[in-house]
Design a protein around this motif. Structure first.
Motif, PDB file in Angstrom:
ATOM      1  N   ARG A 273       0.830  -1.213   0.000  1.00  0.00           N
ATOM      2  CA  ARG A 273       0.000   0.000   0.000  1.00  0.00           C
ATOM      3  C   ARG A 273       0.859   1.255   0.000  1.00  0.00           C
ATOM      4  NH1 ARG A 273      -2.365   3.284  -1.521  1.00  0.00           N
ATOM      5  NH2 ARG A 273      -4.234   4.374  -0.789  1.00  0.00           N
ATOM      6  N   PHE A 274       1.956   1.233   0.761  1.00  0.00           N
ATOM      7  CA  PHE A 274       2.852   2.388   0.809  1.00  0.00           C
ATOM      8  C   PHE A 274       3.573   2.573  -0.539  1.00  0.00           C
ATOM      9  CE2 PHE A 274       3.306   1.150   5.542  1.00  0.00           C
ATOM     10  CZ  PHE A 274       2.096   1.760   5.833  1.00  0.00           C
ATOM     11  N   VAL A 275       3.919   1.471  -1.183  1.00  0.00           N
ATOM     12  CA  VAL A 275       4.577   1.540  -2.497  1.00  0.00           C
ATOM     13  C   VAL A 275       3.654   2.199  -3.515  1.00  0.00           C
ATOM     14  CG1 VAL A 275       5.325   0.130  -4.459  1.00  0.00           C
ATOM     15  CG2 VAL A 275       6.195  -0.352  -2.166  1.00  0.00           C
ATOM     16  N   VAL A 276       2.386   1.781  -3.537  1.00  0.00           N
ATOM     17  CA  VAL A 276       1.428   2.351  -4.481  1.00  0.00           C
ATOM     18  C   VAL A 276       1.283   3.857  -4.251  1.00  0.00           C
ATOM     19  CG1 VAL A 276      -0.996   2.382  -5.161  1.00  0.00           C
ATOM     20  CG2 VAL A 276       0.177   0.198  -4.812  1.00  0.00           C
ATOM     21  N   ALA A 277       1.216   4.263  -2.993  1.00  0.00           N
ATOM     22  CA  ALA A 277       1.112   5.690  -2.685  1.00  0.00           C
ATOM     23  C   ALA A 277       2.374   6.431  -3.118  1.00  0.00           C
ATOM     24  CB  ALA A 277       0.863   5.885  -1.190  1.00  0.00           C
ATOM     25  N   GLY A 278       3.530   5.800  -2.951  1.00  0.00           N
ATOM     26  CA  GLY A 278       4.785   6.424  -3.363  1.00  0.00           C
ATOM     27  C   GLY A 278       4.883   6.593  -4.867  1.00  0.00           C
ATOM     28  N   LEU A 279       4.368   5.625  -5.615  1.00  0.00           N
ATOM     29  CA  LEU A 279       4.411   5.720  -7.067  1.00  0.00           C
ATOM     30  C   LEU A 279       3.522   6.843  -7.590  1.00  0.00           C
ATOM     31  CD1 LEU A 279       4.431   1.932  -8.030  1.00  0.00           C
ATOM     32  CD2 LEU A 279       6.350   3.537  -8.099  1.00  0.00           C
ATOM     33  N   ALA A 280       2.468   7.169  -6.864  1.00  0.00           N
ATOM     34  CA  ALA A 280       1.622   8.297  -7.261  1.00  0.00           C
ATOM     35  C   ALA A 280       2.395   9.608  -7.145  1.00  0.00           C
ATOM     36  CB  ALA A 280       0.365   8.343  -6.394  1.00  0.00           C
ATOM     37  N   ARG A 281       3.326   9.668  -6.198  1.00  0.00           N
ATOM     38  CA  ARG A 281       4.135  10.874  -6.001  1.00  0.00           C
ATOM     39  C   ARG A 281       5.387  10.892  -6.883  1.00  0.00           C
ATOM     40  NH1 ARG A 281       1.227   9.795  -1.705  1.00  0.00           N
ATOM     41  NH2 ARG A 281       0.590  11.433  -0.231  1.00  0.00           N
ATOM     42  N   ALA A 420      15.838   8.195  -4.316  1.00  0.00           N
ATOM     43  CA  ALA A 420      15.942   8.340  -2.859  1.00  0.00           C
ATOM     44  C   ALA A 420      14.664   8.927  -2.281  1.00  0.00           C
ATOM     45  CB  ALA A 420      17.137   9.225  -2.520  1.00  0.00           C
ATOM     46  N   GLY A 421      14.040   9.853  -3.001  1.00  0.00           N
ATOM     47  CA  GLY A 421      12.790  10.436  -2.513  1.00  0.00           C
ATOM     48  C   GLY A 421      11.696   9.396  -2.381  1.00  0.00           C
ATOM     49  N   PHE A 422      11.582   8.531  -3.392  1.00  0.00           N
ATOM     50  CA  PHE A 422      10.572   7.469  -3.326  1.00  0.00           C
ATOM     51  C   PHE A 422      10.869   6.508  -2.172  1.00  0.00           C
ATOM     52  CE2 PHE A 422       9.626   3.026  -4.341  1.00  0.00           C
ATOM     53  CZ  PHE A 422       8.249   3.073  -4.466  1.00  0.00           C
ATOM     54  N   LEU A 423      12.128   6.098  -2.063  1.00  0.00           N
ATOM     55  CA  LEU A 423      12.482   5.133  -1.019  1.00  0.00           C
ATOM     56  C   LEU A 423      12.239   5.718   0.368  1.00  0.00           C
ATOM     57  CD1 LEU A 423      13.635   2.377  -0.305  1.00  0.00           C
ATOM     58  CD2 LEU A 423      15.935   3.356  -0.476  1.00  0.00           C
ATOM     59  N   ARG A 424      12.612   6.981   0.566  1.00  0.00           N
ATOM     60  CA  ARG A 424      12.388   7.602   1.872  1.00  0.00           C
ATOM     61  C   ARG A 424      10.894   7.727   2.172  1.00  0.00           C
ATOM     62  NH1 ARG A 424      15.486   6.900   5.729  1.00  0.00           N
ATOM     63  NH2 ARG A 424      13.620   7.803   6.685  1.00  0.00           N
ATOM     64  N   PHE A 425      10.064   7.983   1.165  1.00  0.00           N
ATOM     65  CA  PHE A 425       8.623   8.065   1.390  1.00  0.00           C
ATOM     66  C   PHE A 425       8.106   6.731   1.910  1.00  0.00           C
ATOM     67  CE2 PHE A 425       4.299   7.218   0.019  1.00  0.00           C
ATOM     68  CZ  PHE A 425       3.615   8.322   0.501  1.00  0.00           C
ATOM     69  N   VAL A 426       8.490   5.635   1.273  1.00  0.00           N
ATOM     70  CA  VAL A 426       8.027   4.312   1.702  1.00  0.00           C
ATOM     71  C   VAL A 426       8.539   4.011   3.102  1.00  0.00           C
ATOM     72  CG1 VAL A 426       8.131   1.835   1.210  1.00  0.00           C
ATOM     73  CG2 VAL A 426       7.864   3.466  -0.666  1.00  0.00           C
TER      74      VAL A 426
END
Length: 440
Positions: A273-281, A420-426
């Motif tokens: 669920r967190f990955v899907v939200a991160g991909l939207a960003r 890095a931004g995506f990974l830190r978001f997750v």
């Protein structure tokens, strides 16, 4: 202005050619009579050649490293103007030829022998290594400096013409050798060792390996092999990773299970669920590269691949429309696909259409990996096992549940900052799951 051409003189002792080692002057330089202008090497020695003329260098007829025949043009010198005459070392009006003196080279200026330097003609001493008596005494009085190791990119340091001829006869590349003589000079023994190494018989082939059996590469395994090979060939991938404090996530899952024991939710469903939200960003990581069009194609929805080990090998079943599912729905679909993978019952639709892959290699009891991107996707998130480890919280070392997350991404679609931004978001969602679930 008169320009005179100096040809390589007769070297004596049956020698018919010499190699230009280095020029001591350049075009436009002033030259005095009997001034050394070039260093050449014959099969006998390496020596300097003096100029029989005074003037200005008009042309150099041979590049360094080139072999010049006796009588071939060596250098052209323009006579000095009457306003600014060039005077060379003083010399007697006539120097009789000594033993071994050479006759004028073919095409040489017949007025050179016996000419006076101040009159603009040559000194007549055109034998290799010799000038006027005074110039000769001056050169003998100077000690030749010690040889220094050659600088990178320069000609190999070879003093002996015998060594150079030995290398030439046996096709040894002097530039590939390291001199063992003082100052880095290449010695005869260095060339002989290279000759011996080149002529040594090849090492005997290794005995063939014992073969236990052969496994045909076909079916699903062949498809996976082809896809991974293509990924490595086409995708310039990079990996970044971070350690994650999953203590609160594990506790959130425990609380949900306590409230509804009949509807368990796995940790992987939360991460999905967190990955899907991160991909939207960060939509660059949910994309395709179209090399023919020269475009990055960002996809509207997320079809989340879940790497799974089945009886037929590694499979990546796909949770279609993952962006439209909540945590419990994601858990249910992941569980269904995992069961079907173990039973070998996945259909074609279950294995196609993925846009991003989540790889939980922690189930194999390992901490980290740098997995290969599932072509033609552009990124993959790997999750290691969760272990109790010492962690610093508010200045104190306490036991926490730590895992390592790694993101492998296609460097064509984004740079390290985006990854890095995506990974830190997750990671931030994993470390504060309650806040994250309330917002996404």
């Amino acid at each position: 202005m008169t320009t005179r051409q100096f040809r390589l003189p007769d070297l004596g002792e049956g020698l018919t050619e010499a190699e230009v080692l280095r020029w001591l002057v350049a075009v436009g330089d002033p030259v005095a009579v009997d001034q050394p202008v070039v260093e050449v090497e014959t099969a006998k020695a390496s020596v300097e050649v003096p100029s029989p003329y005074a003037g200005v260098v008009a042309e150099l007829h041979a590049a360094e490293g080139r072999t010049v025949d006796v009588g071939a043009p060596l250098i052209s010198i323009a006579a000095p103007s009457a306003r600014a005459p060039l005077a060379g070392p003083s010399a007697p009006a006539s120097v009789p030829p000594g033993p071994g003196a050479a006759a004028p080279a073919p095409g040489a200026d017949p007025s050179v022998p016996g000419a006076d330097a101040s009159g603009g003609e040559g000194s007549g001493n055109v034998l290799v290594g010799y000038g006027t008596a005074e110039a000769r005494r001056g050169r003998r009085g100077r000690r030749r400096p010690a040889a220094a190791p050659p600088a990178p990119g320069t000609r190999p340091l070879v003093i002996s013409p015998i060594v150079r001829r030995l290398a030439r006869d046996h096709h040894v590349d002097l530039a590939a050798l390291t001199g063992t003589a003082p100052g880095g000079v290449i010695a005869r023994r260095d060339v002989e060792r290279a000759i011996e190494a080149a002529s040594a018989p090849p090492a005997p082939p290794a005995p063939p390996l014992a073969v236990r059996d052969r496994v045909p590469l076909r079916g699903v395994r062949r498809t996976v092999a082809d896809r991974l090979t293509r990924s490595r060939q086409e995708i310039p991938d990079a990996t970044t990773w971070v350690d994650v404090d999953a203590t609160d996530l594990v506790e959130t899952r425990r609380q949900m299970l306590a409230r509804d024991p009949d509807s368990p939710v796995g940790v992987l469903a939360f991460i999905a669920r967190f990955v899907v939200a991160g991909l939207a960003r960060y939509p660059d990581l949910n994309s395709r590269v179209d090399p023919a069009a020269g475009e990055i194609v960002r996809l509207a929805g997320v079809n989340l691949g879940i790497a799974a080990q089945g009886e037929r090998g590694l499979l990546v079943p796909v949770v279609h429309d993952a962006h439209e599912r909540n945590v419990r729905e994601l858990h249910g679909e992941i569980a269904r696909l995992a069961t079907a993978a173990r039973a070998g019952e996945l259909g074609v639709a279950d294995l196609t259409g993925g846009t991003f892959t989540l790889n939980n290699y922690g189930v194999f009891n390992v901490d980290g990996a740098t997995p290969i991107i599932n072509h033609p996707e552009t990124a993959l998130l790997g999750v290691g096992r969760i272990l109790d480890r010492p962690w610093v919280v508010d200045g104190e070392i306490v036991p926490r549940k730590i895992a390592q997350f790694s993101l492998t991404f296609d460097h064509r679609v984004c740079d390290g900052a985006t990854a890095a931004g995506f990974l830190r978001f997750v990671v931030d969602c994993v470390e504060r799951p309650a806040d994250a679930l309330a917002l996404i």
